[in-house]
Design a protein around this motif. Sequence first.
Motif, short mmCIF file in Angstrom:
data_model
loop_
_atom_site.label_atom_id
_atom_site.label_comp_id
_atom_site.label_asym_id
_atom_site.label_seq_id
_atom_site.Cartn_x
_atom_site.Cartn_y
_atom_site.Cartn_z
N UNK A 237 0.85 -1.20 0.00
CA UNK A 237 0.00 0.00 0.00
C UNK A 237 0.88 1.25 0.00
N UNK A 238 0.67 2.12 -0.99
CA UNK A 238 1.42 3.36 -1.09
C UNK A 238 0.88 4.44 -0.18
N UNK A 239 1.56 5.59 -0.13
CA UNK A 239 1.20 6.64 0.84
C UNK A 239 -0.20 7.19 0.67
N UNK A 240 -0.65 7.41 -0.57
CA UNK A 240 -1.98 8.01 -0.76
C UNK A 240 -3.08 7.08 -0.28
N UNK A 241 -3.00 5.82 -0.70
CA UNK A 241 -4.02 4.85 -0.27
C UNK A 241 -3.96 4.63 1.22
N UNK A 242 -2.73 4.56 1.76
CA UNK A 242 -2.57 4.36 3.20
C UNK A 242 -3.16 5.53 3.98
N UNK A 243 -2.96 6.75 3.48
CA UNK A 243 -3.49 7.93 4.16
C UNK A 243 -5.02 7.86 4.23
N UNK A 244 -5.64 7.53 3.10
CA UNK A 244 -7.11 7.44 3.07
C UNK A 244 -7.60 6.36 4.03
N UNK A 245 -6.93 5.20 4.02
CA UNK A 245 -7.33 4.09 4.90
C UNK A 245 -7.21 4.49 6.36
N UNK A 246 -6.06 5.11 6.73
CA UNK A 246 -5.86 5.50 8.13
C UNK A 246 -6.81 6.61 8.55
N UNK A 247 -7.05 7.55 7.66
CA UNK A 247 -7.97 8.65 7.98
C UNK A 247 -9.37 8.12 8.26
N UNK A 248 -9.84 7.21 7.42
CA UNK A 248 -11.17 6.65 7.61
C UNK A 248 -11.25 5.79 8.87
N UNK A 249 -10.18 5.03 9.14
CA UNK A 249 -10.16 4.19 10.34
C UNK A 249 -10.20 5.03 11.61
N UNK A 250 -9.36 6.06 11.66
CA UNK A 250 -9.32 6.93 12.84
C UNK A 250 -10.67 7.61 13.04
N UNK A 251 -11.27 8.07 11.95
CA UNK A 251 -12.58 8.73 12.06
C UNK A 251 -13.63 7.76 12.59
N UNK A 252 -13.57 6.52 12.15
CA UNK A 252 -14.56 5.52 12.58
C UNK A 252 -14.41 5.19 14.07
N UNK A 253 -13.18 5.16 14.57
CA UNK A 253 -12.94 4.73 15.94
C UNK A 253 -12.99 5.88 16.95
N UNK A 254 -12.82 7.11 16.48
CA UNK A 254 -12.80 8.25 17.38
C UNK A 254 -14.21 8.56 17.91
N UNK A 255 -14.28 8.94 19.17
CA UNK A 255 -15.57 9.28 19.77
C UNK A 255 -15.59 8.90 21.23
N UNK A 256 -16.71 8.34 21.68
CA UNK A 256 -16.84 7.89 23.06
C UNK A 256 -16.99 6.38 23.09
N UNK A 257 -16.43 5.78 24.14
CA UNK A 257 -16.56 4.34 24.34
C UNK A 257 -17.29 4.11 25.65
N UNK A 258 -18.37 3.34 25.58
CA UNK A 258 -19.18 3.09 26.77
C UNK A 258 -18.94 1.66 27.26
N UNK A 259 -18.53 1.52 28.50
CA UNK A 259 -18.31 0.21 29.11
C UNK A 259 -19.63 -0.37 29.58
#
Length: 308
Positions: A237-259
């Motif tokens: 995976x090159x830098x552009x595709x990796x950037x898009x993948x990481x950006x989407x992953x971080x956005x999906x996981x960021x927020x609040x986590x409820x135990x």
Amino acid sequence: MADEPKLGPVARRLAATRRVLCVEDEPDIAAFLRAYFRAAGYDFVHLDPTDPAEVMRSLDEGEPDLVLLDVRLRGFSGVEAYRRMRADERWAFTPVIMVSAHSTSLPGLRTPTGLDAFVPKPFNTNVLADLVLERIERAQELEGRGRDVRRELLTQEYLEARLADEIGLARAAGTDGKLSLAIVRLRSLDEVLHEVGGEGFDHLLRTLVERARPLLPDTAVLGSTRRDEVAVVLPGVGPRSAYTTLRDMVAELTGEFRFAGGAVVPVDLAAGLASYPTNAGDPDGLFMAADAALSDAVDDGSAVQLAL
């Protein structure tokens, strides 16, 4: 104490306790190796596949202790099968010895991930047999210390070795070779520890890793670098595709986590991203570049930063 009786070839074969899977498209070579290894006391299985899925099925059926993997197979590369193996946690520690008639196919591979040997054809069978035994024994030791069970992640030792292997594969691919490395940090570690303590943090990390895996390519490798960081290797995976993948992953996981007990903690992630060969040509250089990019992301509050 009397000496243990020496077993003949047939008795050793019947008492075989180790299994070798040979993925090879040349029947003469496979037949010779089969005779040699069975006489040496191994259960030997030959496979001449037409796609990586056949290799994975054979692994599931036979559960070998080691794989002899030809680089050039019928219609696909052994590298594809290797990456599928490493993407499946069941085969993350099974040693793989690659064999090829082209001695320059895979330079620079390093131990101890399992793809820690490259044997050019023609090979010395006695040397190969010694190598097989040594790799099987070392893999058993590695499996015991190669995974942080508490976090269900590969250790940094294993991660670094795997990264070195993938750089070797990318280098062998020439101008087509590429690879990306990301370091992802939980910026809200202090808040999490304050609210739920160390055990709660461990549970949160396991959950985030589970949620991250489906958002990443199947070949992605995840490992720990320090308590609040996870490294992600993205082979091919090159830098552009990796950037898009990481950006989407971080956005999906960021927020609040409820135990389950009702506690709520913030999940604030930042990632630094570096790529081979754009930013560095070796593991240390890639880690340094990704770490510098991560520092920039943490300092300016961004989600993902590409290395300069």
